[in-house]
Design a protein around this motif. Structure first.
Motif, short mmCIF file in Angstrom:
data_model
loop_
_atom_site.label_atom_id
_atom_site.label_comp_id
_atom_site.label_asym_id
_atom_site.label_seq_id
_atom_site.Cartn_x
_atom_site.Cartn_y
_atom_site.Cartn_z
N ASP A 88 17.98 -25.67 -12.35
CA ASP A 88 18.99 -24.66 -12.00
C ASP A 88 18.79 -24.21 -10.56
O ASP A 88 19.79 -24.03 -9.82
CB ASP A 88 18.87 -23.46 -12.95
CG ASP A 88 19.35 -23.77 -14.36
OD1 ASP A 88 20.03 -24.79 -14.54
OD2 ASP A 88 19.02 -22.99 -15.27
N PHE A 89 17.56 -24.03 -10.15
CA PHE A 89 17.29 -23.62 -8.77
C PHE A 89 17.75 -24.70 -7.79
O PHE A 89 18.39 -24.40 -6.77
CB PHE A 89 15.81 -23.33 -8.58
CG PHE A 89 15.42 -23.20 -7.13
CD1 PHE A 89 15.76 -22.08 -6.40
CD2 PHE A 89 14.71 -24.22 -6.50
CE1 PHE A 89 15.42 -21.97 -5.05
CE2 PHE A 89 14.36 -24.12 -5.16
CZ PHE A 89 14.72 -22.98 -4.43
N LEU A 90 17.43 -25.96 -8.09
CA LEU A 90 17.78 -27.03 -7.17
C LEU A 90 19.29 -27.23 -7.08
O LEU A 90 19.80 -27.74 -6.07
CB LEU A 90 17.10 -28.33 -7.59
CG LEU A 90 15.57 -28.37 -7.43
CD1 LEU A 90 15.01 -29.69 -7.94
CD2 LEU A 90 15.16 -28.13 -5.98
N ASN A 91 20.00 -26.83 -8.10
CA ASN A 91 21.47 -26.89 -8.04
C ASN A 91 22.05 -25.84 -7.10
O ASN A 91 23.16 -25.99 -6.60
CB ASN A 91 22.06 -26.70 -9.44
CG ASN A 91 21.86 -27.93 -10.32
OD1 ASN A 91 21.76 -29.04 -9.80
ND2 ASN A 91 21.79 -27.73 -11.62
N ASN A 92 21.29 -24.76 -6.88
CA ASN A 92 21.74 -23.69 -5.98
C ASN A 92 20.53 -23.06 -5.30
O ASN A 92 20.17 -21.91 -5.54
CB ASN A 92 22.53 -22.63 -6.76
CG ASN A 92 23.09 -21.54 -5.85
OD1 ASN A 92 23.35 -21.78 -4.66
ND2 ASN A 92 23.26 -20.35 -6.39
N ASN B 232 8.15 -15.70 -14.42
CA ASN B 232 9.13 -15.45 -13.37
C ASN B 232 9.32 -16.59 -12.37
O ASN B 232 10.27 -16.55 -11.58
CB ASN B 232 8.75 -14.18 -12.59
CG ASN B 232 8.82 -12.94 -13.46
OD1 ASN B 232 9.90 -12.43 -13.75
ND2 ASN B 232 7.66 -12.45 -13.89
N SER B 233 8.44 -17.58 -12.37
CA SER B 233 8.57 -18.66 -11.39
C SER B 233 9.55 -19.73 -11.85
O SER B 233 9.66 -20.02 -13.05
CB SER B 233 7.21 -19.31 -11.13
OG SER B 233 7.36 -20.41 -10.25
N VAL B 234 10.24 -20.35 -10.90
CA VAL B 234 11.20 -21.42 -11.23
C VAL B 234 10.50 -22.75 -11.48
O VAL B 234 11.13 -23.69 -11.96
CB VAL B 234 12.24 -21.60 -10.10
CG1 VAL B 234 13.01 -20.32 -9.87
CG2 VAL B 234 11.59 -22.12 -8.82
N VAL B 235 9.21 -22.86 -11.14
CA VAL B 235 8.56 -24.18 -11.19
C VAL B 235 7.89 -24.48 -12.52
O VAL B 235 7.36 -25.58 -12.71
CB VAL B 235 7.50 -24.33 -10.06
CG1 VAL B 235 8.15 -24.19 -8.70
CG2 VAL B 235 6.36 -23.35 -10.24
N VAL B 236 7.90 -23.53 -13.48
CA VAL B 236 7.10 -23.72 -14.70
C VAL B 236 7.90 -24.27 -15.87
O VAL B 236 7.32 -24.64 -16.89
CB VAL B 236 6.40 -22.41 -15.11
CG1 VAL B 236 5.41 -21.97 -14.04
CG2 VAL B 236 7.42 -21.31 -15.39
N THR B 237 9.24 -24.33 -15.75
CA THR B 237 10.04 -25.00 -16.79
C THR B 237 11.05 -25.90 -16.10
O THR B 237 11.53 -25.60 -15.00
CB THR B 237 10.80 -24.01 -17.70
OG1 THR B 237 11.85 -23.40 -16.96
CG2 THR B 237 9.85 -22.96 -18.27
N GLU B 238 11.38 -26.99 -16.76
CA GLU B 238 12.28 -27.97 -16.16
C GLU B 238 13.67 -27.38 -15.94
O GLU B 238 14.29 -27.62 -14.90
CB GLU B 238 12.36 -29.22 -17.05
CG GLU B 238 13.17 -30.34 -16.45
CD GLU B 238 13.07 -31.63 -17.23
OE1 GLU B 238 13.62 -32.65 -16.76
OE2 GLU B 238 12.45 -31.62 -18.32
N GLN B 239 14.16 -26.62 -16.89
CA GLN B 239 15.50 -26.08 -16.76
C GLN B 239 15.61 -25.10 -15.59
O GLN B 239 16.57 -25.13 -14.81
CB GLN B 239 15.93 -25.38 -18.06
CG GLN B 239 17.41 -24.99 -18.08
CD GLN B 239 18.33 -26.19 -17.92
OE1 GLN B 239 18.21 -27.16 -18.66
NE2 GLN B 239 19.23 -26.13 -16.94
N LYS B 240 14.61 -24.22 -15.46
CA LYS B 240 14.63 -23.26 -14.35
C LYS B 240 14.61 -23.98 -13.00
O LYS B 240 15.33 -23.59 -12.07
CB LYS B 240 13.42 -22.33 -14.44
CG LYS B 240 13.52 -21.23 -15.47
CD LYS B 240 12.31 -20.30 -15.38
CE LYS B 240 12.41 -19.14 -16.36
NZ LYS B 240 11.23 -18.24 -16.26
N LEU B 241 13.78 -25.02 -12.90
CA LEU B 241 13.68 -25.72 -11.62
C LEU B 241 14.96 -26.48 -11.30
O LEU B 241 15.42 -26.49 -10.15
CB LEU B 241 12.48 -26.67 -11.63
CG LEU B 241 12.15 -27.38 -10.31
CD1 LEU B 241 12.04 -26.38 -9.16
CD2 LEU B 241 10.88 -28.20 -10.43
#
Length: 751
Positions: free
Chosen positions: A480-484, A469-478
């Protein structure tokens, strides 16, 4: 670990008696070229030295390991195969790597402590000292031209200013394969005898006008004020030896109370936490080359001080260091009590120190576990790096949030390049379990305890939740988060919840209690060290290491680690072959090295017995930060490269052991042999100044090696000597012609 600027006053006569042939000014001078101009702080954590007039740097393989690893891929595996730049355009840039070259150091004690006495309140003293240190450093920086700072010495009793030029264009030039540079691996780490080729080479570049500059293909090699000639002559026990470098931290004035805390609490905790982390990483590293490369540098760094902590505890027990400190403290107390004035100043210091450590012990695990378990888990470290962004989101400052995102993006690139989620997930589960078990419950944040309770203390299930569930454990999730980015996403992110709650709890509830005790301890320690120096007016004290340039002098020496055992002062290539084990990655010998060994093709790098010396030991005083320091003979020539200490003296940060302390060094002849015979990098050999004279022993003048057998050889030696003198003087184009009878030598040198 002496300050170079004080050598003339404190140490020079003793150094001469032990075999030094240089003047004090040839060691340290502000106005003229000296040894100090050849020594640089490498990346802020190691030492390196110039070995050519073209900015060529020598340091340890393990100091350059991060850069070597960053350029390595499964297709271009420089860790496994080595790397050698055959021309300047093939040298590899390293973003973020810098070297600091000392311009000068000054004693500013009088300026910092002006008007301050023992009657000055602690708060006012701290404020005045801090302001003055900052102001002195700022003035010395010359509007940002230099990196400058003031450091305290003798626990705040003296202060010195250091002014450096910082160069940010530092390129990888050469490295042997890890099978040479890390030969022996973790098994041999901190051990003698060693057989390790622990070196790598870099080059410093500057702008065409001679100034520090960011990387550019228009930059040119740096022209050092001094570079070290490399000696390939014979050495003997008793030969003078000095190590010039940047030792990190020692705490040798620490009392028995502090030592007990180091041994019984801090080291034991570090050993336990790092042991599990290393084992879990290794399981994953053994499964694929890609993961091995990703974690190679992190594993080596963590392993180094894991083993160090074990050796330090064993050494303190063997030396009965704590018991010895107690004896010294009893002498100090008796001296203080013998005079009313002294008793008023120093009489209660040891009690104050004991009380401070007793309170520190209650909360200190929070600091250890924060660094080793929380921020030592990769995903939580990345979550921690999101905290500044969270603050801007919470405040609603959109401009600041945008800047925080831009600052994070390059860190994301670097993070995921060397990240493997399955490995980190295992480490997370293990270390969070230790944190929950070992930190007192009243020192844990409620949010963390609630999360542990939610999963009934099952840390594998907690890990499943976080890493799903965390955004920091995969590059794509992180990304995507930094984009919004939104505050709500981080509020609901389990990794961020854990790290932010623990950090906030530490800052608000643990750090203030530690700060109060540390302030009391700092004052007592400052007065204790002042009292020790007053009690022993005829003793020449040296200050603890603090990452500033120091010189240690001594000699080449063997030693006996235990009854019935004697260790020789050097090892040879024979020992490399004797340790070979093709089934163990730590003891694999490259085929080319075996071929050279079988042919005994050592060239001019063999000693007078025909052996190729690999490592040797001296009794020089070193610690972390000295890695990569040059070992220099009495004439100022490089004879080796310091890279390790010995197991029997792992107490070095806390107490110096004159009987067992040894500095483990790579022999300069093995360095040149690997560059020349193994790698065939003659382009690098040609720019060095190589001399072949036997090192001067105690009180003995250096004797030249055997005279050349032919007139041509004599003339060539003479021509090369003249050429080296011209190169040192900065000339890059010249012709030399030597004649003797029918023999003739012509030498032409062009830039």
């Amino acid at each position: 670990m002496w300050l170079p600027m004080l050598i003339k006053r404190l140490n020079y006569t003793d150094m001469q008696k032990q075999g030094l042939k240089l003047t004090a000014e040839e060691i340290y001078s502000v106005n003229n070229s000296s040894l100090k101009d050849a020594i640089v702080q490498f990346g802020g954590f190691c030492t390196a030295e110039f070995i050519s007039p073209e900015g060529l740097l020598l340091t340890n393989h393990h100091c350059g390991y991060g850069q070597i690893q960053s350029h390595s891929t499964p297709e271009h595996d420089y860790l496994t195969n080595g790397f050698w730049a055959t021309s300047r355009d093939k040298e590899l840039p390293n973003e973020g790597l810098f070297v600091d070259i000392l311009v000068r150091m000054d004693d500013v004690t009088g300026k910092v402590l002006e008007g301050i006495s023992n009657n000055t309140s602690d708060q006012e003293r701290a404020q005045l000292v801090g302001q003055r240190m900052q102001a002195i450093a700022k003035e010395a920086s010359n509007n940002g031209q230099y990196v400058s700072y003031v450091r305290d010495f003798f626990n705040g009793n003296e202060f010195y200013l250091f002014v450096y030029e910082r160069f940010n264009d530092v390129r990888l030039v050469g490295t042997p394969p890890s099978s040479i540079g890390k030969y022996g691996g973790d098994t041999d780490n901190w051990m003698w005898p060693r057989h390790t080729g622990d070196f790598s080479m870099f080059r410093v570049y500057m702008s065409p006008d001679g100034k520090p500059a960011a990387y550019s293909d228009k930059n040119v090699p740096y022209k050092p004020k001094h570079h070290l000639p490399i000696n390939i002559g014979n050495r003997e026990p008793g030969d003078f030896s000095m190590v010039f470098g940047f030792p990190g931290r020692t705490k040798r004035f620490m009392t028995s109370h502090g030592l007990k805390l180091e041994v019984d609490q801090l080291n034991k905790s570090r050993i336990k936490l790092r042991n599990d982390k290393l084992n879990l990483w290794k399981e994953e590293m053994d499964k694929s080359d890609a993961t091995r490369i990703k974690y190679a540098s992190k594993y080596a760094s963590t392993s180094n001080y894991y083993k160090y902590s074990i050796g330090q505890n064993e050494g303190i027990k063997r030396m009965r260091t704590i018991e010895g400190k107690i004896v010294d403290e009893d002498k100090f107390q008796n001296w203080a009590n013998a005079d009313a004035t002294r008793k008023a100043t120093y009489g209660n210091l040891l009690n104050d120190i004991n009380e401070a450590y007793t309170n520190i012990e209650k909360y200190n695990l929070g600091t250890v576990y924060l660094n080793e378990a929380i921020l030592g888990t990769e995903s939580l470290m990345m979550a921690y790096r999101l905290m500044p962004l969270y603050s801007t989101l919470k405040s609603g400052d959109q401009a600041a949030a945008k800047k925080a995102v831009e600052d994070l993006k390059p860190r994301v690139d670097a993070f995921f390049k060397d990240y493997y989620m399955p490995a980190d997930k295992k480490v997370f589960a293990a270390l969070m379990k230790y944190y929950s078990q070992d930190i007192p419950k009243d020192q844990q944040p409620d949010a963390f305890k609630a999360m542990v309770k939610k999963f009934n203390g099952n840390f594998e299930k907690l890990a499943d939740h976080v890493y799903s569930n965390s955004v920091v454990v995969t590059e794509q999730k992180l990304r995507d988060f930094l984009n919004n980015p939104t505050q709500k996403k981080l509020d609901n992110d389990p990794a961020y919840q854990i790290v932010s709650s623990i950090i906030d709890n530490y800052r608000n509830n643990i750090a203030p209690k530690l700060a109060e005790s540390n302030a009391k301890l700092d004052k007592a320690n400052r007065l204790y060290v002042a009292g020790l120096r007053q009690m022993n007016p005829d003793k020449v004290f040296y200050p603890d290491a603090n990452s500033t340039l120091r010189l240690s002098y001594g000699s080449i020496q063997d030693y006996s680690p235990q009854d019935g055992v004697m260790y020789n002062y050097y090892t040879t290539l024979e020992g490399v072959m004797a340790k070979e084990d093709p089934t163990n990655e730590e003891f694999i010998v490259p085929a080319k090295l075996k071929e050279l060994y079988n042919k005994k093709d050592y060239g001019q790098y063999a000693n007078d017995k025909g052996e190729l010396v690999v490592n040797f030991i001296t009794n020089n005083d070193i610690t972390g930060g000295n890695s990569g320091s040059p070992v220099i003979n009495g004439k100022g020539e490089l004879t080796g490269l310091a890279f390790d200490g010995n197991w029997e003296a792992m107490t070095g940060d806390l107490v110096y052991d004159p009987d067992y302390k040894r500095c483990i060094n790579m022999d300069s002849r093995y360095i040149l042999f690997i560059i020349d015979k193994y790698a065939g990098a003659s382009n690098l050999i040609s720019e060095m100044t190589i001399v072949k004279t036997d090192s001067p022993g105690v009180g003995d003048a250096a004797e030249a090696s055997a005279a050349p057998a032919t007139p041509q050889a004599e003339l060539l030696d003479a021509a090369m000597q003249e050429a080296n003198e011209k190169l040192r003087a900065g000339k890059t184009e010249f012709k030399i012609e030597k004649k003797q009878g029918k023999a003739k030598v012509k030498l032409q040198v062009k830039d």
